[in-house]
Design a protein around this motif. Sequence first.
Motif, PDB file in Angstrom:
ATOM      1  N   GLU A  17      -9.876  43.459 -28.706  1.00 33.11           N
ATOM      2  CA  GLU A  17     -10.290  42.333 -28.067  1.00 33.11           C
ATOM      3  C   GLU A  17      -9.067  41.372 -28.743  1.00 33.11           C
ATOM      4  O   GLU A  17      -8.441  40.382 -28.055  1.00 33.11           O
ATOM      5  CB  GLU A  17     -11.649  41.979 -28.380  1.00 33.11           C
ATOM      6  N   GLN A  20      -5.646  42.097 -27.403  1.00 36.91           N
ATOM      7  CA  GLN A  20      -5.659  41.684 -26.070  1.00 36.91           C
ATOM      8  C   GLN A  20      -5.283  40.311 -25.833  1.00 36.91           C
ATOM      9  O   GLN A  20      -4.461  39.642 -25.065  1.00 36.91           O
ATOM     10  CB  GLN A  20      -6.554  42.142 -25.217  1.00 36.91           C
ATOM     11  N   ARG A  25      -2.677  40.535 -22.526  1.00 41.86           N
ATOM     12  CA  ARG A  25      -2.636  41.861 -21.790  1.00 41.86           C
ATOM     13  C   ARG A  25      -4.010  42.533 -22.067  1.00 41.86           C
ATOM     14  O   ARG A  25      -4.581  42.371 -23.026  1.00 41.86           O
ATOM     15  CB  ARG A  25      -1.504  42.437 -22.376  1.00 41.86           C
ATOM     16  N   GLY A  26      -4.266  42.968 -20.864  1.00 47.68           N
ATOM     17  CA  GLY A  26      -5.425  43.615 -20.868  1.00 47.68           C
ATOM     18  C   GLY A  26      -5.306  45.354 -20.980  1.00 47.68           C
ATOM     19  O   GLY A  26      -6.148  46.171 -21.092  1.00 47.68           O
TER      20      GLY A  26
END
Length: 51
Positions: A17, A20, A25-26
């Motif tokens: 997490e 990201q 960015r996921g």
Amino acid sequence: MDPADGNLLMRTSGLMEAAQALFGRGDIDVFPVQLLKRPISASALADAIAL
């Protein structure tokens, strides 16, 4: 990641997490190498990018 430092999955989730959010960015995945199973481990390690 050292398993002696606590729950690998919880720490990995937090690291994923954070990465990201940092990069916006996921599509970033983080997974402890200690939990990889064969034959997936060879392919995953070949594609891995060290942080």
